[in-house]
Design an enzyme around this catalytic site. Structure first.
Site, PDB file in Angstrom:
ATOM      1  N   HIS A 104      25.428  39.844  18.535  1.00 16.72           N
ATOM      2  CA  HIS A 104      24.663  40.191  17.332  1.00 16.72           C
ATOM      3  C   HIS A 104      23.627  41.295  17.613  1.00 16.72           C
ATOM      4  CE1 HIS A 104      22.569  38.204  13.589  1.00 16.72           C
ATOM      5  NE2 HIS A 104      22.828  39.490  13.412  1.00 16.72           N
ATOM      6  N   LYS A 117      34.650  52.140  14.003  1.00 13.08           N
ATOM      7  CA  LYS A 117      34.021  53.218  13.221  1.00 13.08           C
ATOM      8  C   LYS A 117      33.636  54.370  14.159  1.00 13.08           C
ATOM      9  CE  LYS A 117      33.079  53.405   9.370  1.00 13.08           C
ATOM     10  NZ  LYS A 117      33.846  53.878   8.171  1.00 13.08           N
ATOM     11  N   THR A 151      28.724  54.647   9.605  1.00 16.06           N
ATOM     12  CA  THR A 151      27.695  53.610   9.626  1.00 16.06           C
ATOM     13  C   THR A 151      26.698  53.835  10.758  1.00 16.06           C
ATOM     14  OG1 THR A 151      27.374  51.251  10.050  1.00 16.06           O
ATOM     15  CG2 THR A 151      29.334  52.224  10.991  1.00 16.06           C
ATOM     16  N   ASP A 152      25.509  53.277  10.586  1.00 18.52           N
ATOM     17  CA  ASP A 152      24.517  53.345  11.674  1.00 18.52           C
ATOM     18  C   ASP A 152      24.901  52.449  12.851  1.00 18.52           C
ATOM     19  OD1 ASP A 152      24.012  50.846  10.526  1.00 18.52           O
ATOM     20  OD2 ASP A 152      21.875  51.178  10.203  1.00 18.52           O
ATOM     21  N   GLU A 153      25.865  51.521  12.626  1.00 15.30           N
ATOM     22  CA  GLU A 153      26.194  50.561  13.698  1.00 15.30           C
ATOM     23  C   GLU A 153      26.811  51.238  14.911  1.00 15.30           C
ATOM     24  OE1 GLU A 153      27.932  46.866  12.646  1.00 15.30           O
ATOM     25  OE2 GLU A 153      26.732  46.660  10.844  1.00 15.30           O
ATOM     26  N   LEU A 180      36.088  56.666   2.394  1.00 12.44           N
ATOM     27  CA  LEU A 180      35.317  55.425   2.564  1.00 12.44           C
ATOM     28  C   LEU A 180      36.193  54.233   2.940  1.00 12.44           C
ATOM     29  CD1 LEU A 180      33.935  56.737  -0.457  1.00 12.44           C
ATOM     30  CD2 LEU A 180      32.184  55.286   0.543  1.00 12.44           C
ATOM     31  N   TYR A 233      34.083  46.058  14.913  1.00 13.38           N
ATOM     32  CA  TYR A 233      33.901  46.921  13.729  1.00 13.38           C
ATOM     33  C   TYR A 233      33.254  48.241  14.121  1.00 13.38           C
ATOM     34  CZ  TYR A 233      31.481  48.893   9.667  1.00 13.38           C
ATOM     35  OH  TYR A 233      30.984  49.763   8.720  1.00 13.38           O
ATOM     36  N   ASP A 238      48.075  53.023   1.106  1.00 19.38           N
ATOM     37  CA  ASP A 238      47.459  52.539   2.340  1.00 19.38           C
ATOM     38  C   ASP A 238      47.228  53.742   3.254  1.00 19.38           C
ATOM     39  OD1 ASP A 238      47.055  51.450   4.910  1.00 19.38           O
ATOM     40  OD2 ASP A 238      48.228  49.668   4.402  1.00 19.38           O
ATOM     41  N   THR A 268      42.868  45.714  -0.767  1.00 21.04           N
ATOM     42  CA  THR A 268      42.791  44.555   0.125  1.00 21.04           C
ATOM     43  C   THR A 268      41.893  43.526  -0.567  1.00 21.04           C
ATOM     44  OG1 THR A 268      40.760  45.252   1.233  1.00 21.04           O
ATOM     45  CG2 THR A 268      42.839  46.140   2.114  1.00 21.04           C
TER      46      THR A 268
HETATM   47  P1  NAD Z   1      34.339  47.436   1.280  1.00 18.03           P
HETATM   48  O1  NAD Z   1      34.934  46.511   2.293  1.00 18.03           O
HETATM   49  O2  NAD Z   1      33.596  46.878   0.141  1.00 18.03           O
HETATM   50  O3  NAD Z   1      35.489  48.361   0.664  1.00 18.03           O
HETATM   51  C1  NAD Z   1      36.491  48.943   1.436  1.00 18.03           C
HETATM   52  C2  NAD Z   1      37.583  49.457   0.498  1.00 18.03           C
HETATM   53  O4  NAD Z   1      38.601  50.068   1.309  1.00 18.03           O
HETATM   54  C3  NAD Z   1      38.263  48.358  -0.315  1.00 18.03           C
HETATM   55  O5  NAD Z   1      38.399  48.774  -1.655  1.00 18.03           O
HETATM   56  C4  NAD Z   1      39.616  48.198   0.345  1.00 18.03           C
HETATM   57  O6  NAD Z   1      40.636  47.770  -0.546  1.00 18.03           O
HETATM   58  C5  NAD Z   1      39.870  49.603   0.861  1.00 18.03           C
HETATM   59  N1  NAD Z   1      40.796  49.620   2.006  1.00 18.03           N
HETATM   60  C6  NAD Z   1      40.737  48.826   3.114  1.00 18.03           C
HETATM   61  N2  NAD Z   1      41.774  49.118   3.919  1.00 18.03           N
HETATM   62  C7  NAD Z   1      42.474  50.115   3.324  1.00 18.03           C
HETATM   63  C8  NAD Z   1      43.637  50.851   3.674  1.00 18.03           C
HETATM   64  N3  NAD Z   1      44.310  50.591   4.814  1.00 18.03           N
HETATM   65  N4  NAD Z   1      44.075  51.826   2.852  1.00 18.03           N
HETATM   66  C9  NAD Z   1      43.401  52.072   1.680  1.00 18.03           C
HETATM   67  N5  NAD Z   1      42.321  51.405   1.295  1.00 18.03           N
HETATM   68  C10 NAD Z   1      41.856  50.433   2.101  1.00 18.03           C
HETATM   69  O7  NAD Z   1      33.471  48.447   2.122  1.00 18.03           O
HETATM   70  P2  NAD Z   1      32.062  49.135   1.763  1.00 18.03           P
HETATM   71  O8  NAD Z   1      30.985  48.220   2.153  1.00 18.03           O
HETATM   72  O9  NAD Z   1      32.131  49.678   0.395  1.00 18.03           O
HETATM   73  O10 NAD Z   1      32.064  50.337   2.817  1.00 18.03           O
HETATM   74  C11 NAD Z   1      32.691  51.581   2.503  1.00 18.03           C
HETATM   75  C12 NAD Z   1      32.545  52.520   3.688  1.00 18.03           C
HETATM   76  O11 NAD Z   1      31.167  52.711   3.975  1.00 18.03           O
HETATM   77  C13 NAD Z   1      33.173  51.984   4.974  1.00 18.03           C
HETATM   78  O12 NAD Z   1      33.761  53.068   5.657  1.00 18.03           O
HETATM   79  C14 NAD Z   1      32.002  51.424   5.755  1.00 18.03           C
HETATM   80  O13 NAD Z   1      32.238  51.493   7.144  1.00 18.03           O
HETATM   81  C15 NAD Z   1      30.892  52.368   5.331  1.00 18.03           C
HETATM   82  N6  NAD Z   1      29.516  51.812   5.340  1.00 18.03           N
HETATM   83  C16 NAD Z   1      29.240  50.608   4.724  1.00 18.03           C
HETATM   84  C17 NAD Z   1      27.921  50.152   4.693  1.00 18.03           C
HETATM   85  C18 NAD Z   1      27.543  48.874   3.992  1.00 18.03           C
HETATM   86  O14 NAD Z   1      26.383  48.444   4.078  1.00 18.03           O
HETATM   87  N7  NAD Z   1      28.435  48.223   3.268  1.00 18.03           N
HETATM   88  C19 NAD Z   1      26.909  50.901   5.308  1.00 18.03           C
HETATM   89  C20 NAD Z   1      27.243  52.101   5.959  1.00 18.03           C
HETATM   90  C21 NAD Z   1      28.550  52.552   5.947  1.00 18.03           C
HETATM   91  O1  DAU Z   2      24.422  48.835   9.064  1.00 13.23           O
HETATM   92  C1  DAU Z   2      25.491  49.170   8.237  1.00 13.23           C
HETATM   93  C2  DAU Z   2      26.491  48.037   8.197  1.00 13.23           C
HETATM   94  O2  DAU Z   2      25.899  46.989   7.454  1.00 13.23           O
HETATM   95  C3  DAU Z   2      27.833  48.437   7.600  1.00 13.23           C
HETATM   96  O3  DAU Z   2      28.438  49.408   8.411  1.00 13.23           O
HETATM   97  C4  DAU Z   2      28.755  47.215   7.470  1.00 13.23           C
HETATM   98  O4  DAU Z   2      29.956  47.588   6.818  1.00 13.23           O
HETATM   99  C5  DAU Z   2      28.031  46.169   6.653  1.00 13.23           C
HETATM  100  O5  DAU Z   2      28.833  45.000   6.569  1.00 13.23           O
HETATM  101  C6  DAU Z   2      26.673  45.826   7.271  1.00 13.23           C
HETATM  102  O6  DAU Z   2      26.836  45.128   8.539  1.00 13.23           O
HETATM  103  P1  DAU Z   2      25.887  43.896   8.945  1.00 13.23           P
HETATM  104  O7  DAU Z   2      26.590  43.097   9.973  1.00 13.23           O
HETATM  105  O8  DAU Z   2      24.512  44.351   9.245  1.00 13.23           O
HETATM  106  O9  DAU Z   2      25.840  43.136   7.512  1.00 13.23           O
HETATM  107  P2  DAU Z   2      25.979  41.585   7.108  1.00 13.23           P
HETATM  108  O10 DAU Z   2      25.643  41.508   5.655  1.00 13.23           O
HETATM  109  O11 DAU Z   2      27.261  41.002   7.574  1.00 13.23           O
HETATM  110  O12 DAU Z   2      24.820  40.901   7.934  1.00 13.23           O
HETATM  111  C7  DAU Z   2      23.464  41.318   7.771  1.00 13.23           C
HETATM  112  C8  DAU Z   2      22.619  40.484   8.733  1.00 13.23           C
HETATM  113  O13 DAU Z   2      22.609  39.121   8.270  1.00 13.23           O
HETATM  114  C9  DAU Z   2      23.161  40.444  10.145  1.00 13.23           C
HETATM  115  O14 DAU Z   2      22.074  40.419  11.048  1.00 13.23           O
HETATM  116  C10 DAU Z   2      23.920  39.113  10.218  1.00 13.23           C
HETATM  117  C11 DAU Z   2      23.126  38.219   9.268  1.00 13.23           C
HETATM  118  N1  DAU Z   2      23.918  37.182   8.542  1.00 13.23           N
HETATM  119  C12 DAU Z   2      25.040  37.576   7.877  1.00 13.23           C
HETATM  120  C13 DAU Z   2      25.796  36.651   7.191  1.00 13.23           C
HETATM  121  C14 DAU Z   2      27.050  37.080   6.474  1.00 13.23           C
HETATM  122  C15 DAU Z   2      23.481  35.862   8.510  1.00 13.23           C
HETATM  123  O15 DAU Z   2      22.431  35.514   9.089  1.00 13.23           O
HETATM  124  N2  DAU Z   2      24.227  34.940   7.818  1.00 13.23           N
HETATM  125  C16 DAU Z   2      25.373  35.281   7.168  1.00 13.23           C
HETATM  126  O16 DAU Z   2      26.046  34.381   6.588  1.00 13.23           O
END
Ligand code: NAD
Ligand code: DAU
Length: 354
Positions: free
Chosen positions: A294, A164, A135-137, A86, A160, A64, A41
Site C-alpha cells: 500500500h 501504467k 496517473t501519479d501512481e 483513457l 496497476y 477492444d 468492461t
Molecule cells: P474506469 O475504470 O472508470 O474506466 C475505464 C474504461 O476503459 C471503461 O469504460 C472500460 O470499459 C474501458 N476499457 C477497459 N479495458 C478496455 C479495453 N481493453 N478496450 C477498450 N476499452 C476498455 O477508469 P477511470 O478511473 O475513468 O480512469 C481512466 C484513465 O485515467 C485510466 O487510464 C486511469 O489509469 C487514469 N487515471 C485515473 C485516475 C482516477 O482517480 N480514477 C487518476 C489518474 C489517472
Molecule cells: O492516484 C491516482 C489513482 O487513484 C488512479 O490512477 C487509480 O486508477 C485510482 O483507482 C486511484 O487509486 P487508489 O488506489 O489511490 O484509489 P482507491 O480509491 O482504490 O483507494 C484510495 C485509498 O483508500 C487507498 O489508500 C486505499 C484506501 N481504501 C480503498 C478502498 C477501496 C480503503 O481504505 N478501503 C477501501 O475499501
C-alpha cells in the site's frame, strides 16, 4: 449535419473520467466529431453518457484496444485527427488479484493503439496528436514530505502502476522513435459523479447509505491528493489543445487527505443528509487488513500546468464531496445497475479475506 473540423478518438469514454471528458468535449466543441471507443468492461457504462448520446457529434464504437483488427477497421472508417487515450484497467485491488489483465489492457492495449495509429498516420503524422492519460501512481510512494514533479523518477509498486508506467514508456518511445506527436498527463485521485463503487469514496457512500461496514485499510493513514473529476476533464482539454509535444504535465488538487479523515467527513455529511444522529454512520467504520504494498502518500506538484497553461482546480473538496454525495443519493438506479451481478462477486472476494 454540421461540418466537423476534427475527428477525435476517445478511448475509455464510457468509464468514470472518460465520460466526463466526452461530455465536456461534446458540449464545448459541437464542431468536433467525438468517437467513443470502449470495450464496455464491468467499468464501462453507456448510462454515463445518456445526456449527450443524441448529439450529432457523438459516436460510440464498441471495440477492444488489444484487438488490432478492430482498431484497423475503425481507423479505415474514420480519419482520426487525434486520440485521447483513457481506456485502462484502473483499480489497484483488482490488479493485485489479476495482474496479467492489467498487462494485457494497459501495456499491450496501449502499444497496440500506438502501433495502429503509427501505421495509419504515417503520411501526415505531424498533423496528429496522441494524448495519453496516466496517473501519479507511476512515481511510487512519498514519505511525509515532498511532491511528485514531472522529473520525479518512475518507481511503480503495484501491478496497476507498473502497467501504467510501462504504457507511459511506450508512449515516449513512439515520440522519440517514430516522431509521433504525443502529450501525456499524470493525475492524482479523482472523485465525483459516475465513479464506480469499488473505489474509496463511492464505496464508502454506498456502504454508509446501506448501513454496511466501512472497510478502512490498515490504520487509514495513507494520504491521497483528491481532484474533482470535472477539473481533470478541464485539464485534459487545455493540455490536449495547448500542451507541447513530447511533454508531460502533472495534474493534482493541492488537496491531501488521510483516508480515515475522508471517511469521517463522508459520515458527517451523510448523517445530516439521511437524518441520522451525528456519529451514527461513523460507528460502521471497520479497520481491515491492509492492501499489500500500500503506497503511503501521493502528492502532486501541478505548478507546470498552472504556470504554462493557466489551469488550476476550481472546487473546494468539502463542496465537491457534498455534490458527489448528492449525486449518488439522487441516482440510486445507476448505483443499483452497477452494483448488481459481477460487483457482488468482486466485493465478496475482495472483502471476505479482510
Ligand atoms: P474506469 O475504470 O472508470 O474506466 C475505464 C474504461 O476503459 C471503461 O469504460 C472500460 O470499459 C474501458 N476499457 C477497459 N479495458 C478496455 C479495453 N481493453 N478496450 C477498450 N476499452 C476498455 O477508469 P477511470 O478511473 O475513468 O480512469 C481512466 C484513465 O485515467 C485510466 O487510464 C486511469 O489509469 C487514469 N487515471 C485515473 C485516475 C482516477 O482517480 N480514477 C487518476 C489518474 C489517472
Ligand atoms: O492516484 C491516482 C489513482 O487513484 C488512479 O490512477 C487509480 O486508477 C485510482 O483507482 C486511484 O487509486 P487508489 O488506489 O489511490 O484509489 P482507491 O480509491 O482504490 O483507494 C484510495 C485509498 O483508500 C487507498 O489508500 C486505499 C484506501 N481504501 C480503498 C478502498 C477501496 C480503503 O481504505 N478501503 C477501501 O475499501
Amino acid at each position: 449535419m454540421p461540418d466537423f473540423t476534427k475527428t477525435i478518438l476517445i478511448t475509455g469514454g464510457a468509464g468514470f473520467i472518460g465520460s466526463h471528458v466526452v461530455r465536456l468535449f461534446i458540449r464545448k466543441y459541437p464542431h468536433y466529431r467525438i468517437v467513443n471507443l470502449d470495450a464496455l468492461t464491468y467499468a464501462g457504462n453507456l448510462e454515463n453518457l445518456k445526456d449527450v448520446e443524441q448529439e450529432p457529434g457523438y459516436h460510440f464504437e464498441k471495440a477492444d484496444i488489444t484487438n488490432e483488427e478492430e482498431l484497423n477497421s475503425l481507423f479505415a472508417r474514420y480519419t482520426f485527427d487525434a486520440i485521447i487515450h483513457l481506456a485502462a484497467e484502473s483499480h489497484v485491488d483488482r490488479s493485485i488479484m489479476d495482474p496479467l489483465a492489467f498487462v494485457k489492457t494497459n501495456v499491450l492495449g496501449t502499444a497496440n493503439l500506438l502501433n495502429v495509429a503509427r501505421k495509419h498516420w504515417k503520411n501526415d503524422m505531424n498533423k496528429k496528436r496522441f494524448y495519453h492519460v496516466s496517473t501519479d501512481e507511476v512515481y511510487g510512494s512519498l514519505g511525509e514530505e515532498g511532491f511528485f514533479t514531472e522529473s520525479t523518477p518512475y518507481d511503480p509498486r503495484s501491478p496497476y502502476s507498473a502497467s501504467k508506467a510501462s504504457s507511459d514508456h511506450f508512449v515516449m518511445a513512439y515520440y522519440h522513435t517514430y516522431h509521433m506527436p504525443v502529450v501525456m498527463s499524470n493525475c492524482s485521485n479523482n472523485y465525483g459523479s459516475h465513479h464506480f463503487p469499488e473505489k474509496l469514496i463511492p464505496l464508502m457512500i454506498n456502504n454508509i447509505k446501506n448501513g454496511r461496514p466501512l472497510p478502512v485499510y490498515g490504520k487509514g493513514e495513507n494520504v491521497r491528493d483528491w481532484l474533482w473529476v470535472e477539473d481533470h476533464a478541464r485539464a485534459i482539454d487545455v493540455i490536449f489543445h495547448e500542451g507541447k509535444n513530447g511533454e508531460k504535465y502533472n495534474v493534482g488538487g493541492f488537496n491531501e487527505w488521510k483516508n480515515i479523515d475522508i471517511v469521517h467527513l463522508l459520515c458527517d455529511i451523510m448523517d445530516k443528509k439521511l437524518g441520522r444522529e451525528k456519529g451514527e454512520s461513523a460507528r460502521l467504520i471497520h479497520y481491515v487488513t491492509d492492501r499489500p504494498g500500500h503506497d503511503l502518500r501521493y502528492a502532486i506538484d501541478a505548478t507546470k500546468l498552472n504556470k504554462e497553461l493557466g489551469w488550476k482546480p476550481s472546487l473546494q473538496f468539502e463542496e465537491g464531496l457534498e455534490k458527489t454525495v448528492d449525486w449518488y443519493l439522487g441516482n440510486q438506479e445507476w448505483v443499483n445497475h452497477v452494483t448488481s451481478g459481477d460487483y457482488q462477486h468482486y466485493y465478496q472476494d475482495q472483502y471476505a479475506i479482510r
